[in-house]
Design a protein around this motif. Sequence first.
Motif, short mmCIF file in Angstrom:
data_model
loop_
_atom_site.label_atom_id
_atom_site.label_comp_id
_atom_site.label_asym_id
_atom_site.label_seq_id
_atom_site.Cartn_x
_atom_site.Cartn_y
_atom_site.Cartn_z
N MET A 1 0.84 -1.21 0.00
CA MET A 1 0.00 0.00 0.00
C MET A 1 0.86 1.25 0.00
N THR A 5 1.17 4.07 -2.92
CA THR A 5 0.93 5.50 -2.78
C THR A 5 2.19 6.31 -3.04
N PHE A 16 3.12 16.97 -12.50
CA PHE A 16 2.92 18.37 -12.10
C PHE A 16 4.06 19.25 -12.64
N LEU A 19 3.74 19.66 -16.40
CA LEU A 19 2.64 20.57 -16.73
C LEU A 19 3.05 22.03 -16.55
N ILE A 20 3.79 22.30 -15.48
CA ILE A 20 4.24 23.67 -15.23
C ILE A 20 5.24 24.11 -16.32
N VAL A 54 -3.17 15.12 -17.61
CA VAL A 54 -4.16 15.31 -16.55
C VAL A 54 -5.15 14.14 -16.53
N PHE A 58 -3.79 12.50 -13.30
CA PHE A 58 -4.54 13.18 -12.24
C PHE A 58 -5.94 12.58 -12.11
N MET A 59 -6.61 12.36 -13.25
CA MET A 59 -7.96 11.81 -13.19
C MET A 59 -7.94 10.30 -12.97
N PRO B 17 -12.21 6.54 -11.29
CA PRO B 17 -12.39 6.81 -9.86
C PRO B 17 -13.65 7.65 -9.62
N ILE B 71 -3.38 24.14 -12.14
CA ILE B 71 -2.55 22.93 -12.20
C ILE B 71 -2.11 22.54 -10.79
N THR B 72 -1.68 23.56 -10.02
CA THR B 72 -1.22 23.30 -8.65
C THR B 72 -2.37 22.75 -7.80
N SER B 74 -4.94 21.10 -8.82
CA SER B 74 -5.21 19.73 -9.25
C SER B 74 -4.21 18.76 -8.61
N TYR B 75 -2.95 19.18 -8.57
CA TYR B 75 -1.92 18.36 -7.93
C TYR B 75 -2.23 18.16 -6.45
N VAL B 78 -4.85 15.58 -6.06
CA VAL B 78 -4.29 14.22 -6.21
C VAL B 78 -3.68 13.77 -4.88
N ARG B 79 -2.94 14.69 -4.24
CA ARG B 79 -2.31 14.36 -2.96
C ARG B 79 -3.38 14.07 -1.89
N LEU B 82 -4.60 10.56 -2.43
CA LEU B 82 -3.59 9.59 -1.98
C LEU B 82 -3.58 9.50 -0.46
N GLN B 85 -6.52 7.50 0.78
CA GLN B 85 -6.28 6.07 0.51
C GLN B 85 -5.40 5.44 1.59
N GLU B 86 -4.57 6.29 2.22
CA GLU B 86 -3.72 5.82 3.32
C GLU B 86 -4.41 5.94 4.67
N SER B 176 -12.45 14.22 -9.34
CA SER B 176 -12.66 14.06 -10.79
C SER B 176 -13.27 15.33 -11.38
N HIS B 179 -10.58 18.07 -11.53
CA HIS B 179 -9.62 17.84 -12.62
C HIS B 179 -10.24 18.22 -13.97
N ASP B 182 -9.84 21.87 -14.42
CA ASP B 182 -8.44 22.13 -14.79
C ASP B 182 -8.21 21.78 -16.26
#
Lengths: 91, 196
Positions: A1, A5, A16, A19-20, A54, A58-59, B17, B71-72, B74-75, B78-79, B82, B85-86, B176, B179, B182
Motif C-alpha cells: 500500500m 501511494t 505536475f 505541466l508547469i 491530466v 490526475f484523473m 475513480p 494545475i497546482t 489539481s496536484y 491528487v495528494r 492519496l 487512501q492511506e 474528478s 480535474h 483544470d
Amino acid sequence: MDTFTNKGKRAATIVFAILIILTFITFFIGESGTSSLTISLFVLALALIKGELVGAYFMGLGGIRGFWRLPILIWLFIPGSLITIAFYLSA
Amino acid sequence: MNNSTTISLDEVRRYPPGDLAIWVFIMAELLVFAIFFSAFAFTRMNNVELFNEFQLTLDRQAALINTIALITSSYFVVRAVLCIQEGDNQWCVRWLLAAMGMGLIFVVVKFYEFSHHFGNGINLSTNTFYMFYLSLTFFHFMHVILGMGILGAVAYKAHKGGYTPEDHIGVETGASYWHMVDLVWLILFPLIYVMR
C-alpha cells in the motif's frame, strides 16, 4: 500500500512539474509575439499533451482498460482536430 | 480474501475513480466546452484580424497565474486522494484546503480581469471576439466556483471522519470534477490567449 501511494506521489509530482514547464513554454511563445500556423499548432499540441497527462495521471484514467479510458482521449482529439482544421483554413 | 481483492482491483481498472454519475456529468460538460472551442476556432476563420487584434488586449500574465493556480490545485487534490487512501484524513483535509486556496487565487485574478474589461466598457456585444472570450471564461469561472464548493463539502466530510481507505468515493468524485475544470482551462488558455 505504501509503495503504491509512494509511486502515485512520485508520478503525480513528475507530471505536475511537466505541466508547469509546458505552461511556461506556452506563455513565452505567446509573449514572443510570433504568429504562424506552425507555432499555433505546436502550442495546441502542447495543450493536448497536457490534457492527456491530466486525464491519465490526475484523473486516474491511465491504468483503466476498456470504454472509460476513451472519453478524455476522444474529447481531446475531436476539438483538437477541429481547431487544427479551422486554424489551417484561416492561415 | 484473495478472490475479493482480485475482483476489487479488476473493478478499479475497468471503471474511473469516483461515482459513475459524475463521469456522465463530466462528459456532458466537456461536450459543451468542445462545442464552444470549435465555434471559437471556426468563427475566427472569418475574423482573423479582429481576433488577433483583440487577443492582444488580454492579460496573458494573469492567464499564466491562473493556469499555474489550477494545475497546482489539481496536484493538491491528487495528494488529498492519496492521503485518504492511506487513511490520513487530516492531511487529506489540508491538501483539499490548499487546493481551494489555489482555486481562490484563480477566482480573484479572474475577477480582476473581468472588472478591468467591464470598467473599460467591454461587454458581450462589443465584438465577436469578446463575445466568445467573456462567454467562455465566465462559463468556466462558474465551474471553478462550483468545484470549490464541492471540494469544500468533501473537506468538511473528511474533517468529520466521513471517509476511510475502503470507502472514499466522495473524495474521488469531487477530485474528478475538479480535474475536469483544470482540463478545460488547459485548452482554453492557449486557444484564447496564445494561438494566433
